[in-house]
Design a protein around this motif. Sequence first.
Motif, mmCIF file in Angstrom:
data_model
loop_
_atom_site.group_PDB
_atom_site.id
_atom_site.type_symbol
_atom_site.label_atom_id
_atom_site.label_comp_id
_atom_site.label_asym_id
_atom_site.label_seq_id
_atom_site.Cartn_x
_atom_site.Cartn_y
_atom_site.Cartn_z
ATOM 1 N N SER A 247 0.874 -1.179 0.000
ATOM 2 C CA SER A 247 0.000 0.000 0.000
ATOM 3 C C SER A 247 0.909 1.226 0.000
ATOM 4 C CB SER A 247 -0.948 0.003 1.199
ATOM 5 O OG SER A 247 -0.245 -0.045 2.425
ATOM 6 N N TYR A 248 0.568 2.208 -0.841
ATOM 7 C CA TYR A 248 1.447 3.371 -1.030
ATOM 8 C C TYR A 248 0.938 4.641 -0.355
ATOM 9 C CZ TYR A 248 4.292 0.832 -4.407
ATOM 10 O OH TYR A 248 5.140 -0.072 -4.986
ATOM 11 N N GLN A 249 -0.363 4.872 -0.473
ATOM 12 C CA GLN A 249 -0.907 6.113 0.063
ATOM 13 C C GLN A 249 -2.341 5.864 0.506
ATOM 14 O OE1 GLN A 249 0.692 9.023 0.325
ATOM 15 N NE2 GLN A 249 -0.901 10.549 0.680
ATOM 16 N N THR A 250 -2.720 6.446 1.625
ATOM 17 C CA THR A 250 -4.090 6.358 2.116
ATOM 18 C C THR A 250 -4.541 7.754 2.541
ATOM 19 O OG1 THR A 250 -3.684 4.122 2.945
ATOM 20 C CG2 THR A 250 -5.638 5.239 3.761
ATOM 21 N N VAL A 251 -5.762 8.108 2.153
ATOM 22 C CA VAL A 251 -6.348 9.376 2.591
ATOM 23 C C VAL A 251 -7.701 9.086 3.217
ATOM 24 C CG1 VAL A 251 -5.136 10.781 0.890
ATOM 25 C CG2 VAL A 251 -7.366 9.802 0.312
ATOM 26 N N VAL A 252 -8.110 9.952 4.134
ATOM 27 C CA VAL A 252 -9.369 9.784 4.851
ATOM 28 C C VAL A 252 -10.304 10.928 4.489
ATOM 29 C CG1 VAL A 252 -10.458 9.561 7.117
ATOM 30 C CG2 VAL A 252 -8.156 8.647 6.741
ATOM 31 N N HIS A 253 -11.527 10.580 4.101
ATOM 32 C CA HIS A 253 -12.515 11.610 3.771
ATOM 33 C C HIS A 253 -12.792 12.461 5.007
ATOM 34 C CE1 HIS A 253 -16.261 13.498 2.478
ATOM 35 N NE2 HIS A 253 -15.971 13.115 1.241
ATOM 36 N N PRO A 254 -12.777 13.780 4.875
ATOM 37 C CA PRO A 254 -12.864 14.645 6.063
ATOM 38 C C PRO A 254 -14.198 14.609 6.786
ATOM 39 C CG PRO A 254 -12.923 15.942 4.038
ATOM 40 C CD PRO A 254 -12.569 14.544 3.639
ATOM 41 N N THR A 255 -15.253 14.175 6.125
ATOM 42 C CA THR A 255 -16.548 14.157 6.802
ATOM 43 C C THR A 255 -17.076 12.752 7.040
ATOM 44 O OG1 THR A 255 -17.683 14.431 4.660
ATOM 45 C CG2 THR A 255 -17.212 16.430 5.955
ATOM 46 N N THR A 256 -16.862 11.833 6.086
ATOM 47 C CA THR A 256 -17.387 10.471 6.260
ATOM 48 C C THR A 256 -16.441 9.572 7.035
ATOM 49 O OG1 THR A 256 -16.410 9.629 4.199
ATOM 50 C CG2 THR A 256 -18.601 10.679 4.062
ATOM 51 N N GLY A 257 -15.139 9.914 7.058
ATOM 52 C CA GLY A 257 -14.161 9.074 7.734
ATOM 53 C C GLY A 257 -13.756 7.843 6.950
ATOM 54 N N VAL A 258 -14.261 7.718 5.709
ATOM 55 C CA VAL A 258 -13.899 6.575 4.866
ATOM 56 C C VAL A 258 -12.474 6.745 4.348
ATOM 57 C CG1 VAL A 258 -14.430 5.336 2.726
ATOM 58 C CG2 VAL A 258 -16.282 6.146 4.197
ATOM 59 N N GLY A 259 -11.696 5.656 4.390
ATOM 60 C CA GLY A 259 -10.334 5.693 3.889
ATOM 61 C C GLY A 259 -10.240 5.186 2.462
ATOM 62 N N TYR A 260 -9.358 5.792 1.687
ATOM 63 C CA TYR A 260 -9.121 5.381 0.310
ATOM 64 C C TYR A 260 -7.633 5.085 0.149
ATOM 65 C CZ TYR A 260 -13.776 7.297 -0.464
ATOM 66 O OH TYR A 260 -15.121 7.549 -0.383
ATOM 67 N N MET A 261 -7.346 3.908 -0.370
ATOM 68 C CA MET A 261 -5.963 3.439 -0.437
ATOM 69 C C MET A 261 -5.507 3.222 -1.880
ATOM 70 S SD MET A 261 -4.475 -0.250 0.801
ATOM 71 C CE MET A 261 -4.961 -0.028 2.517
ATOM 72 N N ALA A 262 -4.279 3.635 -2.161
ATOM 73 C CA ALA A 262 -3.614 3.284 -3.420
ATOM 74 C C ALA A 262 -2.683 2.113 -3.123
ATOM 75 C CB ALA A 262 -2.833 4.472 -3.961
ATOM 76 N N SER A 263 -2.924 0.964 -3.767
ATOM 77 C CA SER A 263 -2.139 -0.237 -3.497
ATOM 78 C C SER A 263 -1.724 -0.888 -4.812
ATOM 79 C CB SER A 263 -2.949 -1.237 -2.661
ATOM 80 O OG SER A 263 -4.082 -1.689 -3.389
ATOM 81 N N SER A 264 -0.838 -1.888 -4.706
ATOM 82 C CA SER A 264 -0.330 -2.536 -5.913
ATOM 83 C C SER A 264 0.238 -3.908 -5.584
ATOM 84 C CB SER A 264 0.767 -1.674 -6.550
ATOM 85 O OG SER A 264 1.307 -2.310 -7.705
ATOM 86 N N THR A 265 0.260 -4.774 -6.601
ATOM 87 C CA THR A 265 0.972 -6.033 -6.478
ATOM 88 C C THR A 265 2.465 -5.850 -6.684
ATOM 89 O OG1 THR A 265 0.636 -6.509 -8.828
ATOM 90 C CG2 THR A 265 -1.027 -7.357 -7.300
ATOM 91 N N VAL A 266 2.859 -4.660 -7.147
ATOM 92 C CA VAL A 266 4.269 -4.337 -7.429
ATOM 93 C C VAL A 266 4.825 -3.491 -6.293
ATOM 94 C CG1 VAL A 266 5.863 -3.255 -9.035
ATOM 95 C CG2 VAL A 266 3.805 -4.405 -9.899
ATOM 96 N N HIS A 267 5.964 -3.896 -5.762
ATOM 97 C CA HIS A 267 6.559 -3.126 -4.664
ATOM 98 C C HIS A 267 7.577 -2.113 -5.169
ATOM 99 C CE1 HIS A 267 10.395 -5.272 -4.826
ATOM 100 N NE2 HIS A 267 9.718 -6.403 -4.868
ATOM 101 N N ASP A 268 7.823 -1.095 -4.366
ATOM 102 C CA ASP A 268 8.869 -0.098 -4.615
ATOM 103 C C ASP A 268 8.738 0.575 -5.971
ATOM 104 O OD1 ASP A 268 10.187 -0.487 -2.100
ATOM 105 O OD2 ASP A 268 10.960 -2.376 -2.870
ATOM 106 N N ILE A 269 7.513 0.918 -6.367
ATOM 107 C CA ILE A 269 7.309 1.611 -7.648
ATOM 108 C C ILE A 269 8.099 2.900 -7.698
ATOM 109 C CG2 ILE A 269 5.589 2.847 -9.017
ATOM 110 C CD1 ILE A 269 3.549 0.742 -8.275
ATOM 111 N N TYR A 270 8.163 3.589 -6.558
ATOM 112 C CA TYR A 270 8.799 4.912 -6.552
ATOM 113 C C TYR A 270 10.262 4.846 -6.170
ATOM 114 C CZ TYR A 270 3.891 6.102 -6.788
ATOM 115 O OH TYR A 270 2.589 6.166 -7.151
#
Length: 221
Positions: A198-221
């Motif tokens: 998992s690379y990045q996760t953000v949380v919606h400011p009002t609903t509290g729902v989290g959204y994640m950017a993930s991949s089967t590939v490691h160390d993309i950056y």
Amino acid sequence: LDLGAASWTLRTAGLPTDPQDGLALIACAVNDIDTAFVSGQRGSVGELPMIFKTTNGGANWGSVFTDANNANTATGWGGDGGDRGWFYDGGPVGFAVAPNNPQFVAFSGYGFVHLSTDGGGTWRQAYVNPADQNPPNADTPPGRDYRGIGLEDTSVWNLTWFDSNILWGNSTDIRGIRSTDGGASWSFGYTGHTQNTSYQTVVHPTTGVGYMASSTVHDIY
């Protein structure tokens, strides 16, 4: 090879013979030429660590590490039955014996460090707080909380606070880690994310729902 001898003597009695079982590293204390350890990977059964010991200069070798049921190892979160099995660590990529005492041995793999103070009779993890480790001769329970000691095995790309207690650590290879006590301890006690990284996760400011950017590939950056 003894000092002054013209040729080497084969010393393989007790060592594995399967060509997929590869021995890679050997070590001994400088004050004991009869006691030595050799380590490698048991490729024949799925990339598991193996360690053998001799106390008679290699005339005979015997295994001093058993992965099944963590028979002689107190584990952290990695081990037979745990959040990651022994295959995750693979064969030792680092192996050392104390220069003045063959009772003190250490090995590291792709994820963990383990130590012995009795010449390989027993082992213990050395990557989480000793108070959090699991007893030997039992499966490692998945989903437990552990406190790290600063010896972590992978990249953490981003930390996300869901609230004052719950954090998510976006991580390489281990998918991600979750804390419910403000970062004091961490676990794999979650479901729904099974990709490598998992690379990045953000949380919606009002609903509290989290959204994640993930991949089967490691160390993309």
